[in-house]
Design a protein around this motif. Sequence first.
Motif, PDB file in Angstrom:
ATOM      1  N   SER A   1       0.843  -1.204   0.000  1.00 13.44           N
ATOM      2  CA  SER A   1       0.000   0.000   0.000  1.00 13.44           C
ATOM      3  C   SER A   1       0.868   1.240   0.000  1.00 13.44           C
ATOM      4  N   GLY A   2       0.405   2.281  -0.672  1.00 19.98           N
ATOM      5  CA  GLY A   2       1.152   3.530  -0.723  1.00 19.98           C
ATOM      6  C   GLY A   2       0.235   4.730  -0.584  1.00 19.98           C
ATOM      7  N   TRP A   3       0.822   5.849  -0.152  1.00 22.65           N
ATOM      8  CA  TRP A   3       0.096   7.086   0.042  1.00 22.65           C
ATOM      9  C   TRP A   3       0.893   8.236  -0.559  1.00 22.65           C
ATOM     10  N   ARG A   4       0.203   9.105  -1.229  1.00 22.61           N
ATOM     11  CA  ARG A   4       0.840  10.300  -1.762  1.00 22.61           C
ATOM     12  C   ARG A   4       0.913  11.334  -0.649  1.00 22.61           C
ATOM     13  N   MET A   5       2.133  11.763  -0.342  1.00 18.65           N
ATOM     14  CA  MET A   5       2.331  12.727   0.739  1.00 18.65           C
ATOM     15  C   MET A   5       2.219  14.161   0.216  1.00 18.65           C
ATOM     16  N   ASP A   6       2.760  14.420  -0.954  1.00 17.22           N
ATOM     17  CA  ASP A   6       2.630  15.702  -1.638  1.00 17.22           C
ATOM     18  C   ASP A   6       2.879  15.452  -3.120  1.00 17.22           C
ATOM     19  N   GLU A   7       3.195  16.476  -3.881  1.00 15.17           N
ATOM     20  CA  GLU A   7       3.267  16.338  -5.337  1.00 15.17           C
ATOM     21  C   GLU A   7       4.179  15.212  -5.805  1.00 15.17           C
ATOM     22  N   ASN A   8       5.334  15.047  -5.164  1.00  8.82           N
ATOM     23  CA  ASN A   8       6.202  13.960  -5.623  1.00  8.82           C
ATOM     24  C   ASN A   8       6.750  13.080  -4.500  1.00  8.82           C
ATOM     25  N   GLN A   9       6.238  13.201  -3.293  1.00  7.54           N
ATOM     26  CA  GLN A   9       6.659  12.346  -2.176  1.00  7.54           C
ATOM     27  C   GLN A   9       5.584  11.302  -1.883  1.00  7.54           C
ATOM     28  N   TYR A  10       6.032  10.058  -1.766  1.00  2.00           N
ATOM     29  CA  TYR A  10       5.125   8.961  -1.456  1.00  2.00           C
ATOM     30  C   TYR A  10       5.645   8.190  -0.260  1.00  2.00           C
ATOM     31  N   ARG A  11       4.721   7.540   0.432  1.00  4.65           N
ATOM     32  CA  ARG A  11       5.059   6.664   1.558  1.00  4.65           C
ATOM     33  C   ARG A  11       4.453   5.302   1.232  1.00  4.65           C
ATOM     34  N   VAL A  12       5.268   4.270   1.336  1.00  7.79           N
ATOM     35  CA  VAL A  12       4.849   2.916   0.992  1.00  7.79           C
ATOM     36  C   VAL A  12       5.072   2.019   2.199  1.00  7.79           C
ATOM     37  N   LYS A  13       4.084   1.171   2.478  1.00  7.28           N
ATOM     38  CA  LYS A  13       4.265   0.159   3.517  1.00  7.28           C
ATOM     39  C   LYS A  13       4.825  -1.076   2.838  1.00  7.28           C
ATOM     40  N   LEU A  14       6.119  -1.313   3.065  1.00  6.28           N
ATOM     41  CA  LEU A  14       6.757  -2.505   2.518  1.00  6.28           C
ATOM     42  C   LEU A  14       6.299  -3.735   3.295  1.00  6.28           C
ATOM     43  N   ASN A  15       6.415  -4.881   2.667  1.00  2.81           N
ATOM     44  CA  ASN A  15       6.127  -6.125   3.383  1.00  2.81           C
ATOM     45  C   ASN A  15       7.159  -6.338   4.482  1.00  2.81           C
ATOM     46  N   ASN A  16       6.719  -6.898   5.584  1.00  2.00           N
ATOM     47  CA  ASN A  16       7.625  -7.204   6.684  1.00  2.00           C
ATOM     48  C   ASN A  16       8.549  -8.354   6.303  1.00  2.00           C
ATOM     49  N   PRO A  17       9.692  -8.456   6.960  1.00  2.00           N
ATOM     50  CA  PRO A  17      10.580  -9.586   6.668  1.00  2.00           C
ATOM     51  C   PRO A  17       9.902 -10.919   6.990  1.00  2.00           C
ATOM     52  N   GLY A  18       9.831 -11.789   5.982  1.00  2.00           N
ATOM     53  CA  GLY A  18       9.389 -13.167   6.207  1.00  2.00           C
ATOM     54  C   GLY A  18      10.571 -14.002   6.670  1.00  2.00           C
ATOM     55  N   VAL A  19      11.767 -13.596   6.247  1.00  2.00           N
ATOM     56  CA  VAL A  19      13.029 -14.210   6.658  1.00  2.00           C
ATOM     57  C   VAL A  19      13.991 -13.079   6.979  1.00  2.00           C
ATOM     58  N   LEU A  20      14.672 -13.160   8.118  1.00  2.00           N
ATOM     59  CA  LEU A  20      15.727 -12.215   8.470  1.00  2.00           C
ATOM     60  C   LEU A  20      16.813 -13.017   9.186  1.00  2.00           C
ATOM     61  N   ASP A  21      17.831 -13.411   8.436  1.00  2.00           N
ATOM     62  CA  ASP A  21      18.932 -14.232   8.936  1.00  2.00           C
ATOM     63  C   ASP A  21      20.191 -13.368   8.901  1.00  2.00           C
ATOM     64  N   LEU A  22      20.663 -12.933  10.061  1.00  2.00           N
ATOM     65  CA  LEU A  22      21.779 -11.991  10.128  1.00  2.00           C
ATOM     66  C   LEU A  22      23.115 -12.592   9.702  1.00  2.00           C
ATOM     67  N   HIS A  23      23.215 -13.920   9.663  1.00  2.00           N
ATOM     68  CA  HIS A  23      24.504 -14.549   9.329  1.00  2.00           C
ATOM     69  C   HIS A  23      24.316 -15.696   8.338  1.00  2.00           C
ATOM     70  N   ARG A  24      23.614 -15.444   7.259  1.00  2.00           N
ATOM     71  CA  ARG A  24      23.377 -16.491   6.260  1.00  2.00           C
ATOM     72  C   ARG A  24      24.685 -16.961   5.635  1.00  2.00           C
ATOM     73  N   LYS A  25      25.582 -16.023   5.380  1.00  2.00           N
ATOM     74  CA  LYS A  25      26.887 -16.374   4.798  1.00  2.00           C
ATOM     75  C   LYS A  25      27.932 -15.542   5.524  1.00  2.00           C
ATOM     76  N   GLY A  26      28.426 -16.068   6.628  1.00  2.00           N
ATOM     77  CA  GLY A  26      29.370 -15.304   7.443  1.00  2.00           C
ATOM     78  C   GLY A  26      28.682 -14.073   8.010  1.00  2.00           C
ATOM     79  N   GLU A  27      29.198 -12.909   7.693  1.00  2.00           N
ATOM     80  CA  GLU A  27      28.610 -11.650   8.165  1.00  2.00           C
ATOM     81  C   GLU A  27      27.556 -11.099   7.213  1.00  2.00           C
ATOM     82  N   ILE A  28      27.273 -11.810   6.140  1.00  2.00           N
ATOM     83  CA  ILE A  28      26.282 -11.341   5.164  1.00  2.00           C
ATOM     84  C   ILE A  28      24.903 -11.802   5.594  1.00  2.00           C
ATOM     85  N   ALA A  29      24.014 -10.836   5.775  1.00  2.00           N
ATOM     86  CA  ALA A  29      22.640 -11.130   6.188  1.00  2.00           C
ATOM     87  C   ALA A  29      21.797 -11.485   4.966  1.00  2.00           C
TER      88      ALA A  29
END
Length: 174
Positions: free
Chosen positions: A7-35
């Motif tokens: 979902s998104g909302w127009r804040m003014d003429e060219n500014q928008y706010r979007v609700k991104l999907n929440n993380p379904g996966v968040l693995d901070l160390h999938r490959k060493g220090e790479i999340a």
Amino acid sequence: TDAGIVSGWRMDENQYRVKLNNPGVLDLHRKGEIAYVELGNPGVPHAVNEYTGDLWADAEVLKDQFRALRHDHAFPKGANVNFYEITGENAVLLRTWERGVEDFTYACGTGTGSAAAVLCTEGKVSEKNICVRMRGGLLTIDIDRADGQIENLWLTGPTNLVAHGQVLDEELPM
């Protein structure tokens, strides 16, 4: 999208706010220090890693590293690859290599959200007004959390029209 409703909302003429999907996966160390982060379920896959050099100046040198990570077996769907530098309090520089494009892009909303989710979870940025600068400009992320979990990822930034076209083939499936 396949990852859920965005979902998104127009804040003014060219500014928008979007609700991104929440993380379904968040693995901070999938490959060493790479999340590894997937926004949504199934989600858009992102590898997120800190870089200690100059992301702008070192871009050509980094292409092979970004390309290799994009196809690394640690990321079963492949991944958009995001390297970041923390440049100040709640200020981040981000460079994204996008799968499908197979090159750097000027901006990536889900990459911005993924990087902010990782950085907030690691305590490197606060939850509000995370300013992420990319080649294409500045985006801001706000995060709502409850019980340590991300409840909402809010992306705010400018838009502009880059093309105007017309689909003429009436036989295209809709």
